[in-house]
Design an enzyme around this catalytic site. Structure first.
Site, PDB file in Angstrom:
ATOM      1  N   ASN A   1      11.389 -72.594  22.268  1.00 41.90           N
ATOM      2  CA  ASN A   1      10.384 -71.671  21.726  1.00 41.90           C
ATOM      3  C   ASN A   1       8.994 -71.818  22.344  1.00 41.90           C
ATOM      4  O   ASN A   1       7.978 -71.482  21.746  1.00 41.90           O
ATOM      5  CB  ASN A   1      10.363 -71.709  20.192  1.00 41.90           C
ATOM      6  CG  ASN A   1       9.938 -73.050  19.636  1.00 41.90           C
ATOM      7  OD1 ASN A   1       9.596 -73.965  20.397  1.00 41.90           O
ATOM      8  ND2 ASN A   1       9.938 -73.184  18.327  1.00 41.90           N
TER       9      ASN A   1
ATOM     10  N   TYR B   1       6.810 -86.038  16.764  1.00 42.81           N
ATOM     11  CA  TYR B   1       7.699 -85.305  15.839  1.00 42.81           C
ATOM     12  C   TYR B   1       8.263 -86.226  14.746  1.00 42.81           C
ATOM     13  O   TYR B   1       9.334 -85.946  14.206  1.00 42.81           O
ATOM     14  CB  TYR B   1       8.843 -84.652  16.622  1.00 42.81           C
ATOM     15  CG  TYR B   1       8.450 -83.365  17.327  1.00 42.81           C
ATOM     16  CD1 TYR B   1       7.883 -82.298  16.628  1.00 42.81           C
ATOM     17  CD2 TYR B   1       8.663 -83.199  18.698  1.00 42.81           C
ATOM     18  CE1 TYR B   1       7.529 -81.109  17.273  1.00 42.81           C
ATOM     19  CE2 TYR B   1       8.320 -82.001  19.347  1.00 42.81           C
ATOM     20  CZ  TYR B   1       7.755 -80.966  18.619  1.00 42.81           C
ATOM     21  OH  TYR B   1       7.423 -79.785  19.250  1.00 42.81           O
TER      22      TYR B   1
ATOM     23  N   HIS C   1       3.939 -75.329  21.218  1.00 43.70           N
ATOM     24  CA  HIS C   1       3.665 -76.053  19.971  1.00 43.70           C
ATOM     25  C   HIS C   1       2.222 -75.816  19.556  1.00 43.70           C
ATOM     26  O   HIS C   1       1.331 -75.764  20.404  1.00 43.70           O
ATOM     27  CB  HIS C   1       3.869 -77.567  20.185  1.00 43.70           C
ATOM     28  CG  HIS C   1       3.273 -78.387  19.068  1.00 43.70           C
ATOM     29  ND1 HIS C   1       3.958 -78.647  17.898  1.00 43.70           N
ATOM     30  CD2 HIS C   1       2.037 -78.944  18.915  1.00 43.70           C
ATOM     31  CE1 HIS C   1       3.173 -79.357  17.091  1.00 43.70           C
ATOM     32  NE2 HIS C   1       2.006 -79.550  17.689  1.00 43.70           N
TER      33      HIS C   1
ATOM     34  N   LYS D   1       5.431 -75.983  26.141  1.00 44.04           N
ATOM     35  CA  LYS D   1       6.615 -76.829  26.281  1.00 44.04           C
ATOM     36  C   LYS D   1       7.231 -76.678  27.680  1.00 44.04           C
ATOM     37  O   LYS D   1       6.866 -75.768  28.433  1.00 44.04           O
ATOM     38  CB  LYS D   1       7.613 -76.456  25.180  1.00 44.04           C
ATOM     39  CG  LYS D   1       7.059 -76.716  23.769  1.00 44.04           C
ATOM     40  CD  LYS D   1       8.065 -76.343  22.689  1.00 44.04           C
ATOM     41  CE  LYS D   1       7.513 -76.667  21.308  1.00 44.04           C
ATOM     42  NZ  LYS D   1       8.502 -76.375  20.224  1.00 44.04           N
TER      43      LYS D   1
ATOM     44  N   GLU E   1      -2.614 -85.396  15.972  1.00 43.94           N
ATOM     45  CA  GLU E   1      -1.993 -85.060  17.254  1.00 43.94           C
ATOM     46  C   GLU E   1      -2.999 -85.163  18.402  1.00 43.94           C
ATOM     47  O   GLU E   1      -2.670 -85.644  19.486  1.00 43.94           O
ATOM     48  CB  GLU E   1      -1.374 -83.665  17.181  1.00 43.94           C
ATOM     49  CG  GLU E   1      -0.141 -83.633  16.285  1.00 43.94           C
ATOM     50  CD  GLU E   1       0.405 -82.248  15.976  1.00 43.94           C
ATOM     51  OE1 GLU E   1       1.358 -82.163  15.184  1.00 43.94           O
ATOM     52  OE2 GLU E   1      -0.105 -81.250  16.517  1.00 43.94           O
TER      53      GLU E   1
HETATM   54  P1  DAT Z   1       6.886 -75.405  14.596  1.00 42.07           P
HETATM   55  O1  DAT Z   1       7.048 -75.748  16.071  1.00 42.07           O
HETATM   56  O2  DAT Z   1       6.874 -73.917  14.378  1.00 42.07           O
HETATM   57  O3  DAT Z   1       5.723 -76.107  13.964  1.00 42.07           O
HETATM   58  P2  DAT Z   1       8.590 -77.323  13.213  1.00 42.07           P
HETATM   59  O4  DAT Z   1       7.408 -78.229  13.209  1.00 42.07           O
HETATM   60  O5  DAT Z   1       9.292 -77.064  11.918  1.00 42.07           O
HETATM   61  O6  DAT Z   1       8.218 -75.893  13.845  1.00 42.07           O
HETATM   62  O7  DAT Z   1       9.680 -77.869  14.253  1.00 42.07           O
HETATM   63  C1  DAT Z   1       9.268 -78.408  15.482  1.00 42.07           C
HETATM   64  C2  DAT Z   1      10.191 -77.898  16.552  1.00 42.07           C
HETATM   65  O8  DAT Z   1      11.509 -78.335  16.282  1.00 42.07           O
HETATM   66  C3  DAT Z   1      10.301 -76.374  16.637  1.00 42.07           C
HETATM   67  O9  DAT Z   1       9.263 -75.787  17.388  1.00 42.07           O
HETATM   68  C4  DAT Z   1      11.625 -76.198  17.291  1.00 42.07           C
HETATM   69  C5  DAT Z   1      12.443 -77.354  16.718  1.00 42.07           C
HETATM   70  N1  DAT Z   1      13.217 -76.883  15.571  1.00 42.07           N
HETATM   71  C6  DAT Z   1      12.776 -76.607  14.329  1.00 42.07           C
HETATM   72  N2  DAT Z   1      13.768 -76.193  13.524  1.00 42.07           N
HETATM   73  C7  DAT Z   1      14.887 -76.215  14.287  1.00 42.07           C
HETATM   74  C8  DAT Z   1      16.255 -75.898  14.052  1.00 42.07           C
HETATM   75  N3  DAT Z   1      16.681 -75.476  12.867  1.00 42.07           N
HETATM   76  N4  DAT Z   1      17.114 -76.036  15.100  1.00 42.07           N
HETATM   77  C9  DAT Z   1      16.714 -76.457  16.294  1.00 42.07           C
HETATM   78  N5  DAT Z   1      15.431 -76.779  16.585  1.00 42.07           N
HETATM   79  C10 DAT Z   1      14.541 -76.664  15.599  1.00 42.07           C
HETATM   80 MG    MG Z   2       5.375 -78.113  13.552  1.00 40.91          MG
END
Ligand code: DAT
Ligand code: MG
Length: 187
Positions: A150, A87, A153, A47, A164
């Site tokens: 974080n 997303y 991805h 990212k 994807e």
């Molecule tokens: P991951 O990236 O671990 O697959 P995800 O698909 O649930 O997680 O979410 C995609 C991204 O969205 C994640 O990397 C960071 C953001 N995200 C997820 N939950 C969040 C939250 N509660 N607050 C802010 N950003 C969040």
């Molecule tokens: Mg995810």
């Protein structure tokens, strides 16, 4: 076509660089190989925060040393349109628009990695969504502190990996190369 180094009708010299040679489609790996096995593929993106914080080399190094095979990679600044699509499953979450803005705020490194159980392996190496819950030794556990920054991805299932990969890469961007180390990695 103008021969290499020849003078064109307008008097300028044609570039000496050869145009990049694209593989004929017959030499490309299929975008959707058989599920599972050593041909499984996953989509990974470093990212904007990971690129800015110079973590690209460290992250690639971890996947390479694990024994995974890199089959696609590019640096790009993604459009909000592409990220909204990427997303789409999170569109009803309150952080969705902030997430799209952050992901489009700078260049990212998009990659495709291949190997046995690669989707699960990469997710394990990345850690939990929230860095605070990620164990040391994982990428998020070692390099970040907040869920909204974080660093990386990784696809969460074989099916989403296939979606994807086809969203982010054209077939000609995924060269099929023989992994000569495979016999030292797999039984
Ligand atoms: P991951 O990236 O671990 O697959 P995800 O698909 O649930 O997680 O979410 C995609 C991204 O969205 C994640 O990397 C960071 C953001 N995200 C997820 N939950 C969040 C939250 N509660 N607050 C802010 N950003 C969040
Ligand atoms: Mg995810």
């Amino acid at each position: 076509m103008v021969p290499r180094g020849a003078v064109t009708a307008r008097g300028s010299t044609a570039p000496l660089r050869a145009a990049p040679r694209l593989l004929p489609s017959s030499e490309l790996c299929p975008l959707s190989p058989a599920l599972g096995g050593v041909n499984e593929r996953t989509f990974v993106a470093i990212k904007p925060d990971g690129v800015q914080r110079r973590l690209v080399g460290e992250i690639i190094r971890r996947f390479e040393r694990k024994g995974l095979q890199l089959v696609g990679m590019k640096l790009l600044q993604a459009s909000e349109e592409l990220l909204k699509e990427h997303y789409i499953s999170l569109q009803d979450r309150p952080f969705y628009s902030r997430l799209v803005k952050y992901m489009s705020s700078g260049p990212i490194v998009a990659m495709v990695w291949q190997g046995l159980d690669v989707v699960k392996t990469v997710r394990t190496m990345i850690g939990e969504t929230n860095p605070a819950e990620s164990r040391p030794g994982t990428i998020r556990g070692d390099f970040c502190v907040e869920v909204g920054k974080n660093v990386i991805h990784g696809s969460d299932s074989v099916e989403s990996a296939q979606q994807e990969i086809s969203l982010w890469f054209r077939p000609e961007e995924l060269p099929c190369w023989e992994d000569t180390a495979a016999r030292w990695i797999y039984e």
